[in-house]
Scaffold this motif. Structure first.
Motif, PDB file in Angstrom:
ATOM      1  N   VAL A  19      16.706 -23.043  53.939  1.00  0.00           N
ATOM      2  CA  VAL A  19      18.140 -23.245  53.268  1.00  0.00           C
ATOM      3  C   VAL A  19      17.962 -24.099  51.987  1.00  0.00           C
ATOM      4  O   VAL A  19      18.628 -23.938  50.995  1.00  0.00           O
ATOM      5  CB  VAL A  19      19.000 -24.080  54.405  1.00  0.00           C
ATOM      6  N   VAL A  20      17.254 -25.019  52.138  1.00  0.00           N
ATOM      7  CA  VAL A  20      17.128 -25.910  50.742  1.00  0.00           C
ATOM      8  C   VAL A  20      16.503 -24.991  49.531  1.00  0.00           C
ATOM      9  O   VAL A  20      17.136 -25.164  48.575  1.00  0.00           O
ATOM     10  CB  VAL A  20      16.026 -26.963  50.632  1.00  0.00           C
ATOM     11  N   ALA A  21      15.666 -24.079  49.843  1.00  0.00           N
ATOM     12  CA  ALA A  21      15.287 -23.256  48.789  1.00  0.00           C
ATOM     13  C   ALA A  21      16.345 -22.237  48.187  1.00  0.00           C
ATOM     14  O   ALA A  21      16.540 -21.977  47.094  1.00  0.00           O
ATOM     15  CB  ALA A  21      14.290 -22.548  49.084  1.00  0.00           C
ATOM     16  N   ILE A  22      17.033 -21.592  49.351  1.00  0.00           N
ATOM     17  CA  ILE A  22      18.137 -20.800  48.995  1.00  0.00           C
ATOM     18  C   ILE A  22      19.209 -21.424  48.150  1.00  0.00           C
ATOM     19  O   ILE A  22      19.715 -21.009  47.081  1.00  0.00           O
ATOM     20  CB  ILE A  22      18.675 -20.063  50.263  1.00  0.00           C
ATOM     21  N   MET A  23      19.373 -22.692  48.622  1.00  0.00           N
ATOM     22  CA  MET A  23      20.660 -23.124  47.804  1.00  0.00           C
ATOM     23  C   MET A  23      20.147 -23.856  46.373  1.00  0.00           C
ATOM     24  O   MET A  23      21.045 -23.754  45.642  1.00  0.00           O
ATOM     25  CB  MET A  23      21.135 -24.478  48.570  1.00  0.00           C
ATOM     26  N   MET A  24      18.931 -24.383  46.351  1.00  0.00           N
ATOM     27  CA  MET A  24      18.349 -24.718  44.943  1.00  0.00           C
ATOM     28  C   MET A  24      18.434 -23.449  44.086  1.00  0.00           C
ATOM     29  O   MET A  24      18.937 -23.509  42.984  1.00  0.00           O
ATOM     30  CB  MET A  24      16.970 -25.306  45.205  1.00  0.00           C
ATOM     31  N   ILE A  25      17.903 -22.185  44.492  1.00  0.00           N
ATOM     32  CA  ILE A  25      18.093 -21.092  43.748  1.00  0.00           C
ATOM     33  C   ILE A  25      19.498 -20.772  43.459  1.00  0.00           C
ATOM     34  O   ILE A  25      19.672 -20.436  42.162  1.00  0.00           O
ATOM     35  CB  ILE A  25      17.242 -19.919  44.369  1.00  0.00           C
ATOM     36  N   SER A  26      20.435 -21.195  44.204  1.00  0.00           N
ATOM     37  CA  SER A  26      21.809 -20.519  44.202  1.00  0.00           C
ATOM     38  C   SER A  26      22.184 -21.442  42.982  1.00  0.00           C
ATOM     39  O   SER A  26      23.063 -21.175  41.943  1.00  0.00           O
ATOM     40  CB  SER A  26      22.571 -20.862  45.269  1.00  0.00           C
ATOM     41  N   VAL A  27      21.999 -22.744  43.021  1.00  0.00           N
ATOM     42  CA  VAL A  27      22.354 -23.915  42.178  1.00  0.00           C
ATOM     43  C   VAL A  27      21.781 -23.475  40.496  1.00  0.00           C
ATOM     44  O   VAL A  27      22.610 -23.507  39.784  1.00  0.00           O
ATOM     45  CB  VAL A  27      22.238 -25.184  42.653  1.00  0.00           C
ATOM     46  N   ALA A 106      21.635 -26.842  58.598  1.00  0.00           N
ATOM     47  CA  ALA A 106      21.675 -26.308  57.427  1.00  0.00           C
ATOM     48  C   ALA A 106      22.770 -27.084  56.429  1.00  0.00           C
ATOM     49  O   ALA A 106      22.272 -27.217  55.374  1.00  0.00           O
ATOM     50  CB  ALA A 106      22.330 -24.764  57.190  1.00  0.00           C
ATOM     51  N   VAL A 107      23.756 -27.722  56.873  1.00  0.00           N
ATOM     52  CA  VAL A 107      24.392 -28.530  56.109  1.00  0.00           C
ATOM     53  C   VAL A 107      23.622 -30.037  55.523  1.00  0.00           C
ATOM     54  O   VAL A 107      23.614 -30.180  54.388  1.00  0.00           O
ATOM     55  CB  VAL A 107      25.735 -29.152  56.774  1.00  0.00           C
ATOM     56  N   LEU A 108      22.851 -30.301  56.515  1.00  0.00           N
ATOM     57  CA  LEU A 108      22.100 -31.573  56.230  1.00  0.00           C
ATOM     58  C   LEU A 108      21.025 -31.051  55.317  1.00  0.00           C
ATOM     59  O   LEU A 108      20.656 -31.982  54.245  1.00  0.00           O
ATOM     60  CB  LEU A 108      21.357 -32.277  57.336  1.00  0.00           C
ATOM     61  N   ALA A 109      20.446 -30.217  55.481  1.00  0.00           N
ATOM     62  CA  ALA A 109      19.235 -29.584  54.282  1.00  0.00           C
ATOM     63  C   ALA A 109      20.006 -29.049  53.086  1.00  0.00           C
ATOM     64  O   ALA A 109      19.395 -29.306  52.028  1.00  0.00           O
ATOM     65  CB  ALA A 109      18.638 -28.296  55.164  1.00  0.00           C
ATOM     66  N   GLY A 110      21.358 -28.762  53.108  1.00  0.00           N
ATOM     67  CA  GLY A 110      21.920 -28.422  51.681  1.00  0.00           C
ATOM     68  C   GLY A 110      22.329 -29.549  50.867  1.00  0.00           C
ATOM     69  O   GLY A 110      23.133 -29.503  49.879  1.00  0.00           O
ATOM     70  N   LEU A 111      22.560 -30.834  51.678  1.00  0.00           N
ATOM     71  CA  LEU A 111      22.920 -31.994  50.986  1.00  0.00           C
ATOM     72  C   LEU A 111      22.320 -31.975  49.556  1.00  0.00           C
ATOM     73  O   LEU A 111      22.985 -32.536  48.604  1.00  0.00           O
ATOM     74  CB  LEU A 111      22.749 -33.050  51.692  1.00  0.00           C
ATOM     75  N   LEU A 112      20.966 -32.232  49.390  1.00  0.00           N
ATOM     76  CA  LEU A 112      20.284 -32.375  47.985  1.00  0.00           C
ATOM     77  C   LEU A 112      20.617 -31.351  46.862  1.00  0.00           C
ATOM     78  O   LEU A 112      21.173 -31.621  45.722  1.00  0.00           O
ATOM     79  CB  LEU A 112      18.690 -32.370  48.227  1.00  0.00           C
ATOM     80  N   PRO A 113      20.744 -30.048  47.495  1.00  0.00           N
ATOM     81  CA  PRO A 113      20.848 -28.928  46.241  1.00  0.00           C
ATOM     82  C   PRO A 113      22.505 -29.193  46.090  1.00  0.00           C
ATOM     83  O   PRO A 113      23.055 -28.943  44.960  1.00  0.00           O
ATOM     84  CB  PRO A 113      20.869 -27.641  46.995  1.00  0.00           C
ATOM     85  N   THR A 114      23.460 -29.301  47.078  1.00  0.00           N
ATOM     86  CA  THR A 114      24.860 -29.734  46.953  1.00  0.00           C
ATOM     87  C   THR A 114      25.012 -30.920  45.917  1.00  0.00           C
ATOM     88  O   THR A 114      25.720 -30.839  45.053  1.00  0.00           O
ATOM     89  CB  THR A 114      25.417 -29.813  48.159  1.00  0.00           C
ATOM     90  N   TRP A 115      24.483 -32.098  45.878  1.00  0.00           N
ATOM     91  CA  TRP A 115      24.315 -33.030  45.100  1.00  0.00           C
ATOM     92  C   TRP A 115      24.049 -32.712  43.784  1.00  0.00           C
ATOM     93  O   TRP A 115      24.786 -33.165  42.878  1.00  0.00           O
ATOM     94  CB  TRP A 115      23.636 -34.280  45.723  1.00  0.00           C
ATOM     95  N   ARG A 116      23.030 -31.948  43.725  1.00  0.00           N
ATOM     96  CA  ARG A 116      22.701 -31.630  42.352  1.00  0.00           C
ATOM     97  C   ARG A 116      23.595 -30.653  41.584  1.00  0.00           C
ATOM     98  O   ARG A 116      24.005 -30.590  40.360  1.00  0.00           O
ATOM     99  CB  ARG A 116      21.301 -30.593  42.275  1.00  0.00           C
TER     100      ARG A 116
END
Length: 129
Positions: A19-27, A106-116
């Motif tokens: 999830v972190v990888a997918i969200m970082m790519i998305s951001v 997933a929400v917890l894992a997505g906090l860092l990319p979301t913050w960015r």
């Protein structure tokens, strides 16, 4: 029980990394879009909410996929043996707990990319009249 707990924890960690990888790519790929939204007046909270919701949807999709594989495996086992068919079931409470765990992870894992994403500075400034 302990083995199942350890295996499921490892699975959640692996899923969290995904999830972190997918969200970082998305951001990273949508930085321009985020900048335009912020230049048009979107607040950090709105961008944060959008990306956190996206992480939750990714987690829900993964949880539903996992439940699909689980039901497929239970169905195959139940076809092989009547003894397995008698004990191979999942209660509605277990289904909801499984799906909720996947979404929360997933929400917890997505906090860092979301913050960015919410910290992106708009590259353009629109002039208002």
């Amino acid at each position: 029980f302990l083995v199942m707990l350890v295996l499921s924890s490892v699975g959640l960690m692996v899923g969290g990394v995904g999830v972190v990888a997918i969200m970082m790519i998305s951001v990273t790929e949508r930085t321009r879009e985020i900048g335009v939204r912020k230049a048009l007046g979107a607040t950090r909270g709105q961008v944060f909410q959008q990306y956190l919701m996206q992480a939750g949807v990714v987690g829900a999709a993964g949880g539903l996929l996992g439940l699909g594989f689980t039901f497929g495996g239970l169905w195959l086992l139940a076809r092989q043996s009547a003894e397995v068919a008698a004990v191979a079931h999942m209660s509605p409470t277990m289904l909801l707990a499984t799906l909720a765990t996947a979404i929360i992870a997933a929400v917890l894992a997505g906090l860092l990319p979301t913050w960015r994403a919410c910290r992106v500075v708009p590259a353009i400034q629109l002039k208002t009249q």
